[in-house]
Design a protein around this motif. Sequence first.
Motif, PDB file in Angstrom:
ATOM      1  N   ALA A 100       0.929  -1.168  -0.013  1.00 26.25           N
ATOM      2  CA  ALA A 100       0.057  -0.008  -0.042  1.00 26.25           C
ATOM      3  C   ALA A 100       0.925   1.322   0.078  1.00 26.25           C
ATOM      4  O   ALA A 100       1.692   1.302   0.822  1.00 26.25           O
ATOM      5  N   LEU A 101       0.740   2.227  -0.784  1.00 26.07           N
ATOM      6  CA  LEU A 101       1.435   3.372  -0.956  1.00 26.07           C
ATOM      7  C   LEU A 101       0.887   4.392   0.018  1.00 26.07           C
ATOM      8  O   LEU A 101      -0.368   4.577   0.228  1.00 26.07           O
ATOM      9  N   MET A 102       1.681   4.972   0.656  1.00 21.78           N
ATOM     10  CA  MET A 102       1.209   6.142   1.788  1.00 21.78           C
ATOM     11  C   MET A 102       1.694   7.484   1.597  1.00 21.78           C
ATOM     12  O   MET A 102       2.732   7.660   0.968  1.00 21.78           O
ATOM     13  N   PHE A 103       0.535   8.290   1.769  1.00 25.01           N
ATOM     14  CA  PHE A 103       0.835   9.613   1.454  1.00 25.01           C
ATOM     15  C   PHE A 103       0.905  10.177   3.235  1.00 25.01           C
ATOM     16  O   PHE A 103       0.439   9.616   4.167  1.00 25.01           O
ATOM     17  N   SER A 104       1.586  11.486   3.205  1.00 26.75           N
ATOM     18  CA  SER A 104       1.517  11.969   4.541  1.00 26.75           C
ATOM     19  C   SER A 104       0.287  13.120   5.000  1.00 26.75           C
ATOM     20  O   SER A 104      -0.546  13.033   3.910  1.00 26.75           O
ATOM     21  N   SER A 105       0.237  13.597   5.973  1.00 28.74           N
ATOM     22  CA  SER A 105      -0.808  14.408   6.322  1.00 28.74           C
ATOM     23  C   SER A 105      -1.070  15.642   5.391  1.00 28.74           C
ATOM     24  O   SER A 105      -2.223  16.203   5.489  1.00 28.74           O
ATOM     25  N   SER A 106       0.104  15.997   4.673  1.00 28.11           N
ATOM     26  CA  SER A 106       0.006  17.021   3.783  1.00 28.11           C
ATOM     27  C   SER A 106      -0.077  16.747   2.574  1.00 28.11           C
ATOM     28  O   SER A 106       0.066  17.362   1.413  1.00 28.11           O
ATOM     29  N   GLU A 107      -0.556  15.437   2.140  1.00 28.54           N
ATOM     30  CA  GLU A 107      -0.536  14.687   0.933  1.00 28.54           C
ATOM     31  C   GLU A 107       0.538  14.429   0.036  1.00 28.54           C
ATOM     32  O   GLU A 107       0.468  14.502  -1.160  1.00 28.54           O
ATOM     33  N   ALA A 108       1.493  14.486   0.855  1.00 29.36           N
ATOM     34  CA  ALA A 108       2.800  14.090  -0.197  1.00 29.36           C
ATOM     35  C   ALA A 108       3.131  12.418  -0.168  1.00 29.36           C
ATOM     36  O   ALA A 108       2.728  12.001   0.849  1.00 29.36           O
ATOM     37  N   LEU A 109       3.395  12.390  -1.311  1.00 26.41           N
ATOM     38  CA  LEU A 109       3.773  10.743  -1.406  1.00 26.41           C
ATOM     39  C   LEU A 109       4.935  10.589  -0.619  1.00 26.41           C
ATOM     40  O   LEU A 109       6.041  11.152  -0.737  1.00 26.41           O
ATOM     41  N   VAL A 110       5.006   9.326   0.201  1.00 29.73           N
ATOM     42  CA  VAL A 110       6.069   9.077   0.978  1.00 29.73           C
ATOM     43  C   VAL A 110       6.665   7.721   0.540  1.00 29.73           C
ATOM     44  O   VAL A 110       7.720   7.702   0.392  1.00 29.73           O
TER      45      VAL A 110
END
Length: 290
Positions: free
Chosen positions: A172-182
């Motif tokens: 699963a690809l995860m984004f941060s709380s500011s919607e940045a791909l991590v």
Amino acid sequence: MEDLQRILIDGQPIGQPDHALSVLDRGLHYGDGLFETIACEGGRPRLIERHLQRLASGCERLGFTPPDDAALAREVRALAAGTSRAIVKVLLTRGVSATRGYAPTGHERTVRIALRYAWPAPDAGQAEPGVRVRRAALRLGENPALAGIKHCNRLEQVLARRESTDPGIVEALMFSSSEALVSGTMSNVFLVRESKLLTPRLDRCGVAGVMRGLVLEIAAAAGIRAEECRLGAADLAAAEELFLTNALTGIRPVRELDGVSLAVGPVTRDLQSRLLAHFAAEAGRGERGD
């Protein structure tokens, strides 16, 4: 656990007198620790120097005493010896709580745990056609103080993994709380656009994987342009190629994201080939004792 073969605590087999994990350990109470997962092939640990460097950096960031690198390397090599394929996981915790509460006293003694797991042969069906992945709904919290290191607080990844029970989706690809791909839950992510390699910056959250670092070095040596930058959902949608990296699995192409097919392109294939050549050369140096 069937694949767990051996456990050492501070270099001694579990169950020996004075070698058991305390219920007061800060790793258990607060996740106050670090870990590395090391691939071992042909009786030798792979990329051990990189793993030790990341551990040392993590210890410095968290402010606790690192183990002796040489002693830890000997321990990992001893666990790997005589196995054709194995995984050695090393965990360091700040140690046993001297008092109740979050604040360490400074008198804790670092605890070292090493576990050896069986490592089945890789699934060729993932390395060649690629894997299926999805976007995680859960967002990673941003905390620059912990960004990059592999600390023991993995609840965000645990919850992200719980979102789907489809065994065909491996990550699963995860984004941060500011919607940045991590990253993925257990991998780093690379995009290819116009033959250029792009990977998320990890200055706010995420783990700086040892395989990620190696792939960036291999790309630079091959003249492949690469950049660590802030990426978002639009960048992911515009990717011409997409692949994941992990210390155990190397480079895994992504052939499907959220049900949408992706091509496994030439840059990904080139880097896969170069990575395999790197490991073959590394194995040859090990056999010669270089």
